[in-house]
Design an enzyme around this catalytic site. Structure first.
Site, mmCIF file in Angstrom:
data_model
loop_
_atom_site.group_PDB
_atom_site.id
_atom_site.type_symbol
_atom_site.label_atom_id
_atom_site.label_comp_id
_atom_site.label_asym_id
_atom_site.label_seq_id
_atom_site.Cartn_x
_atom_site.Cartn_y
_atom_site.Cartn_z
ATOM 1 N N LYS A 46 35.046 35.403 41.378
ATOM 2 C CA LYS A 46 34.852 36.756 40.853
ATOM 3 C C LYS A 46 34.937 37.847 41.928
ATOM 4 O O LYS A 46 34.211 38.826 41.917
ATOM 5 C CB LYS A 46 33.527 36.872 40.083
ATOM 6 C CG LYS A 46 33.342 35.820 39.009
ATOM 7 C CD LYS A 46 34.568 35.650 38.115
ATOM 8 C CE LYS A 46 34.801 36.851 37.206
ATOM 9 N NZ LYS A 46 35.996 36.633 36.323
ATOM 10 N N THR A 50 42.243 36.435 40.595
ATOM 11 C CA THR A 50 43.390 36.469 39.675
ATOM 12 C C THR A 50 44.341 37.611 40.039
ATOM 13 O O THR A 50 45.568 37.443 40.026
ATOM 14 C CB THR A 50 42.898 36.628 38.222
ATOM 15 O OG1 THR A 50 41.991 35.559 37.924
ATOM 16 C CG2 THR A 50 44.057 36.586 37.236
ATOM 17 N N TRP A 51 43.775 38.742 40.356
ATOM 18 C CA TRP A 51 44.551 39.911 40.785
ATOM 19 C C TRP A 51 45.408 39.573 42.010
ATOM 20 O O TRP A 51 46.607 39.855 42.060
ATOM 21 C CB TRP A 51 43.555 41.013 41.135
ATOM 22 C CG TRP A 51 44.032 42.418 41.011
ATOM 23 C CD1 TRP A 51 45.240 42.849 40.533
ATOM 24 C CD2 TRP A 51 43.296 43.591 41.367
ATOM 25 N NE1 TRP A 51 45.293 44.220 40.571
ATOM 26 C CE2 TRP A 51 44.119 44.699 41.080
ATOM 27 C CE3 TRP A 51 42.033 43.801 41.900
ATOM 28 C CZ2 TRP A 51 43.703 46.006 41.313
ATOM 29 C CZ3 TRP A 51 41.617 45.104 42.126
ATOM 30 C CH2 TRP A 51 42.444 46.192 41.833
ATOM 31 N N HIS A 122 38.496 27.980 45.168
ATOM 32 C CA HIS A 122 37.240 28.643 45.541
ATOM 33 C C HIS A 122 36.486 27.823 46.585
ATOM 34 O O HIS A 122 35.367 28.177 46.955
ATOM 35 C CB HIS A 122 36.347 28.827 44.310
ATOM 36 C CG HIS A 122 36.863 29.816 43.312
ATOM 37 N ND1 HIS A 122 37.343 31.053 43.672
ATOM 38 C CD2 HIS A 122 36.957 29.758 41.956
ATOM 39 C CE1 HIS A 122 37.718 31.719 42.579
ATOM 40 N NE2 HIS A 122 37.497 30.953 41.537
ATOM 41 N N ARG A 146 34.725 40.543 48.080
ATOM 42 C CA ARG A 146 34.227 41.687 47.296
ATOM 43 C C ARG A 146 32.750 41.906 47.626
ATOM 44 O O ARG A 146 32.056 40.952 47.999
ATOM 45 C CB ARG A 146 34.388 41.365 45.801
ATOM 46 C CG ARG A 146 34.038 42.482 44.840
ATOM 47 C CD ARG A 146 34.189 41.993 43.404
ATOM 48 N NE ARG A 146 34.138 43.077 42.427
ATOM 49 C CZ ARG A 146 34.214 42.894 41.110
ATOM 50 N NH1 ARG A 146 34.344 41.673 40.620
ATOM 51 N NH2 ARG A 146 34.166 43.923 40.291
ATOM 52 N N PHE A 243 44.753 47.410 36.178
ATOM 53 C CA PHE A 243 43.741 46.677 35.417
ATOM 54 C C PHE A 243 44.095 46.611 33.931
ATOM 55 O O PHE A 243 43.973 45.565 33.295
ATOM 56 C CB PHE A 243 42.351 47.303 35.604
ATOM 57 C CG PHE A 243 41.267 46.521 34.926
ATOM 58 C CD1 PHE A 243 40.793 45.339 35.464
ATOM 59 C CD2 PHE A 243 40.743 46.934 33.710
ATOM 60 C CE1 PHE A 243 39.814 44.590 34.835
ATOM 61 C CE2 PHE A 243 39.759 46.198 33.062
ATOM 62 C CZ PHE A 243 39.288 45.023 33.631
ATOM 63 N N SER A 245 47.036 46.710 32.531
ATOM 64 C CA SER A 245 48.154 45.781 32.332
ATOM 65 C C SER A 245 47.693 44.332 32.449
ATOM 66 O O SER A 245 48.041 43.488 31.617
ATOM 67 C CB SER A 245 49.248 46.067 33.369
ATOM 68 O OG SER A 245 50.265 45.095 33.301
ATOM 69 N N MET A 246 46.887 44.043 33.457
ATOM 70 C CA MET A 246 46.400 42.678 33.658
ATOM 71 C C MET A 246 45.512 42.235 32.491
ATOM 72 O O MET A 246 45.611 41.109 32.007
ATOM 73 C CB MET A 246 45.604 42.592 34.968
ATOM 74 C CG MET A 246 46.429 42.774 36.230
ATOM 75 S SD MET A 246 47.317 41.285 36.764
ATOM 76 C CE MET A 246 45.988 40.277 37.407
#
Length: 309
Positions: A46, A50-51, A122, A146, A243, A245-246
Site C-alpha cells: 500500500k 500498482t501505480w 513485498h 510512502r 488516479f 484512469s487507474m
C-alpha cells in the site's frame, strides 16, 4: 482470516511477519534463478506498488497500451501471491472456480516467464532471492515508499477488503506500530532499500513524488530503464497513470479479485482496491493522539537516515 491463513511466523534478523504457508515456498524463493534482465518493483504493501508497476511496464514496453490491457497480475506477477493465500480448504467449497496460474503457483509462473520478466514483491531485503542479496545477479529494482501514516490507513482498508480483517482501526494501528502485520516491521523494510539507493541497479521512489510531479518521476524511471521518452509520450503516459484512469482500468484496479471474494463470500467488507490515492488521508481518520504517537515513532526510526516524507 476466512480460511486463507492458518497462522503466522517471524523470520530473519528483523523478525519479519509472514503467513505460515510461506514456509512451503521459502526455499524456492531463496534459491530462485534471478536474471539480470529482470525488472523488480519492491515495496511495503500500500505504498504505490500498482501505480509503479504500471508505469514501469508501460515504459519498459515502449508505451504498448494495447499490451497493457492484459491484467497486470499476468504481465507483472506478484512473487509472493501464492505464499500469502492458502486456498487448500477453500477450493473444495467452490468447485466451479479455478485459480489462475499466477495465483495457483506464483513462483513457478515467474520461473517460466520469458525475459524480460517484470516481477512484483513485498518481500523485505532479507527474504529476497539469494542471488539478489549476494549481488551475483543485478536486476533493475524500483523500490517505492510512502509516509507511514497514509500507508497504515490504506493497508487497513486493504486488509478488510482482501484479507478478511474484522478488527477496528485503532487496534490495527497498534499492530502496524508494533510490527505485527504481514511484511512488518515497516521501517527495516523501507530503510534497507533507502541505504542502497545509490546502487546502480536500484531506483528509490516516493509515493508523494508520484503525486506531486508524475511527469518528473516518469522521466526519472525511463532514464533508469534505459528508455528515451519525448514530452508528448510523457504527457500521454501521465494521463494513463492518473488516479481516475487507474481506478477505472480493470487491467490494474483488481476489481476482478474483489468480485471473486464477494461472489464466494470469502470476504464480507465492501469497498474498492483503489480507494483515494491521496497524500495526508490519515488526517481524516486518525485522532491527534494517534498522530502524535505515529510522529514520535517515525522520528525515532528515521533519525540520522536522511529520509523524509
Amino acid at each position: 482470516m476466512p480460511g486463507f491463513r492458518k497462522g503466522y511466523v517471524r523470520l530473519g534478523p528483523n523478525k519479519v511477519v509472514m503467513p505460515l504457508y510461506y514456509l512451503e515456498f521459502a526455499e524456492r524463493i531463496e534459491d530462485m534463478k534471478v536474471r539480470d534482465s529482470d525488472i523488480w518493483v519492491i515495496s511495503h504493501p500500500k505504498t504505490g506498488t500498482t501505480w509503479t508497476q504500471e508505469m514501469a511496464w508501460v515504459i519498459g514496453n515502449d508505451l504498448d497500451f494495447e499490451g497493457a490491457k492484459t491484467p497486470l497480475p499476468e504481465r507483472f506477477p506478484f512473487l509472493d501471491h501464492s505464499p500469502l493465500f492458502d486456498y487448500t480448504d477453500i477450493l473444495p467449497k467452490i468447485p466451479d472456480f479455478k485459480l489462475p496460474d499466477f495465483v495457483n503457483d506464483s513462483v513457478s509462473y515467474i520461473e517460466n516467464m520469458p525475459s524480460p520478466r517484470y516481477i512484483k514483491t513485498h518481500l523485505p531485503w532479507e527474504l529476497l532471492p539469494k542471488q539478489i542479496r549476494d549481488g551475483s545477479k543485478k536486476p533493475k529494482i524500483i523500490y517505492v515508499a510512502r509516509n507511514a501514516k497514509d500507508t497504515c490507513v490504506s493497508y487497513y482498508h486493504h486488509c478488510k477488503l482482501l484479507e478478511g480483517y474484522t478488527g477496528n482501526f485503532e487496534d490495527y494501528c497498534k499492530l502496524f506500530l508494533g510490527g505485527s502485520l504481514c511484511f512488518a516491521p515497516f521501517w527495516p523494510h523501507v530503510l534497507n532499500f533507502w541505504k542502497r539507493r545509490d546502487e546502480q541497479n536500484i531506483l528509490f521512489l516516493k509515493f508523494e513524488d508520484l503525486k506531486k510531479d508524475l511527469p518528473g518521476v516518469i522521466k526519472k524511471t525511463a532514464d533508469f530503464l534505459g528508455k528515451d521518452l519525448n514530452e508528448d509520450q510523457v504527457e500521454v503516459l501521465s494521463n494513463h497513470l492518473s488516479f481516475a484512469s487507474m481506478k477505472n482500468n480493470r487491467a490494474v484496479n483488481y476489481e476482478a479479485a474483489t468480485e471473486i471474494n464477494r461472489k464466494f463470500n470469502l470476504v464480507l467488507a465492501e469497498g474498492q482496491f483503489m480507494r483515494s490515492g491521496k497524500v495526508g488521508n490519515y488526517k481524516e481518520v486518525m485522532s491527534p493522539e494517534l498522530i502524535d504517537k505515529f510522529d514520535c515513532w517515525i522520528q525515532e526510526n528515521l533519525a540520522g537516515s536522511g529520509l523524509t516524507f
